[in-house]
Design an enzyme around this catalytic site. Structure first.
Site, short mmCIF file in Angstrom:
data_model
loop_
_atom_site.label_atom_id
_atom_site.label_comp_id
_atom_site.label_asym_id
_atom_site.label_seq_id
_atom_site.Cartn_x
_atom_site.Cartn_y
_atom_site.Cartn_z
N ARG A 83 0.83 -1.23 0.00
CA ARG A 83 0.00 0.00 0.00
C ARG A 83 0.85 1.26 0.00
O ARG A 83 0.53 2.24 0.69
CB ARG A 83 -0.95 0.05 1.20
CG ARG A 83 -1.83 -1.14 1.38
CD ARG A 83 -2.86 -1.33 0.28
NE ARG A 83 -3.42 -2.65 0.41
CZ ARG A 83 -2.94 -3.70 -0.26
NH1 ARG A 83 -1.98 -3.57 -1.14
NH2 ARG A 83 -3.48 -4.88 -0.09
N SER A 142 -9.87 -0.79 4.79
CA SER A 142 -9.02 -1.14 5.94
C SER A 142 -8.37 0.11 6.52
O SER A 142 -7.70 0.84 5.80
CB SER A 142 -7.92 -2.11 5.52
OG SER A 142 -8.50 -3.31 5.10
N GLU A 160 -3.34 2.66 7.29
CA GLU A 160 -3.34 2.44 5.83
C GLU A 160 -4.00 3.65 5.16
O GLU A 160 -3.59 4.08 4.10
CB GLU A 160 -4.10 1.15 5.48
CG GLU A 160 -4.15 0.90 3.98
CD GLU A 160 -4.63 -0.50 3.62
OE1 GLU A 160 -4.26 -1.47 4.31
OE2 GLU A 160 -5.38 -0.61 2.63
#
Ligand SMILES: Cc1cc2nc3c(=O)[nH]c(=O)nc-3n(C[C@H](O)[C@H](O)[C@H](O)COP(=O)(O)OP(=O)(O)OC[C@H]3O[C@@H](n4cnc5c(N)ncnc54)[C@H](O)[C@@H]3O)c2cc1C
Length: 292
Positions: free
Chosen positions: A170, A217, A287
């Site tokens: 990510r 998330s 995230e």
């Protein structure tokens, strides 16, 4: 229009609307500089002018991973109104960054081209997905990427090959506004792709809270752990601050039950981090991108 930007040279709109209207989680206030870009050529102008005034830019795609707080002087640029296109160049497909990922998967399916099915159901644009190196089910978008075209932070149009970029979990080294991305996809029968897309979407609907707005998330999975499982084991499912709630379905999702505000989200995020650290000895890393 503010003096920093020369309105005569721009067709793009400096919007007065609240960021809440664009944010996937429906949180955010007014921004000093919120552009709804209309043309790629405008992007260069906006970015050059922002750069001259020493202002940072923030490209915004589906806003499905950004939590907007006080964005200050940042120049936010929404990609949604720039014309979209897909072009086939030899064995590569070049797609504009503002294409919705699901629309792109559907379009490619008609040409018996697949591979990105694992991203089905996420409310992302191509540019945001590439910038975040979006992934799921053990795969990530960078595996299919060949090159990107960006407007650099100096306002220059540049092509950058994948080998010149760094991709992580990510995370990427991309700096600038992605305007196009080139992919090499897999040859697959349309019906197989469709079946996979349907399976992925069904799985997501079972596992994830699609009935309330969220940013997906919240935290990255620490090496060897699942953030959601850690949060669940700390008995935080359903914990609520204001209208921000740790989803009862998936503990790594924070949902907006209606009128959640930035502070509710931050307080809840801090509470989760504290509890998980105290009970599990693990410091969770965000995230989502918090812009404040
Ligand atoms: C229900 C749900 C499920 C999700 N599932 C997943 C999942 O399975 N896997 C996953 O990885 N993520 C998932 N997400 C998170 C999110 O969708 C991804 O991170 C996605 O890649 C973000 O795309 P976006 O266009 O919304 O980007 P934004 O949220 O608009 O932006 C995210 C970041 O990318 C930058 N950016 C956006 N556009 C550009 C551009 N054109 N050029 C340069 N930088 C840009 C922004 O500045 C920001 O830093 C999920 C989110 C939701 C709400």
């Amino acid at each position: 229009m503010e003096k920093v930007f020369d309105s005569k040279t721009l067709t793009s709109i400096l919007s007065e609307s609240s960021l809440k209207d664009y944010s996937n989680i429906r949180i955010g206030g007014k921004a000093k500089y919120l552009f709804i870009a209309k043309r790629v050529s405008d992007l260069s102008l906006i970015i050059t002018q922002a750069n001259k005034a020493n202002l940072k830019i923030l490209p915004v795609g589906g806003a499905s991973n950004i939590l907007f707080g006080n964005v200050g002087d940042r120049v936010l640029i929404l990609d949604r109104d720039i014309p979209q296109n897909i072009a086939f160049k030899r064995d590569e497909i070049v797609v504009s960054s503002n294409y919705n990922i699901n629309a792109f998967i559907d379009e490619m399916m008609k040409h018996d081209l697949g591979g990105l099915e694992f991203l089905s159901g996420i409310p992302a644009h191509i540019g945001g997905a590439v910038h975040m190196n979006a992934g799921a089910f053990g795969k990530s978008i960078s595996s299919y990427l060949e090159w990107i075209e960006i407007i650099s932070i100096k306002g220059k149009r540049e092509i950058i090959q994948k080998e010149e970029l760094h991709f992580d979990y990510r995370k990427t080294s991309i700096n600038g506004f992605i305007i196009n991305a080139a992919f090499k996809l897999e040859s697959k029968p349309e019906k197989d792709i469709l079946t996979e897309v349907q399976n992925i979407i069904s799985t997501r609907k079972v596992r994830h809270p699609y009935d309330y707005p969220s940013l997906g998330s919240t935290f990255k999975n620490p090496a060897g752990y699942f953030a959601g499982k850690l949060i669940e084991e700390c008995e935080l499912k359903g914990t609520r601050i204001g209208d921000a709630e740790v989803s009862k379905k998936h503990a790594n999702f924070i949902i907006n039950r209606g009128n959640a505000v930035f502070d509710d989200m931050i307080k809840l995020i801090e509470l989760i981090k504290k509890e998980v650290f105290e009970k599990k000895g693990i410091m969770l890393e965000l995230e989502i991108k918090v812009i404040n």
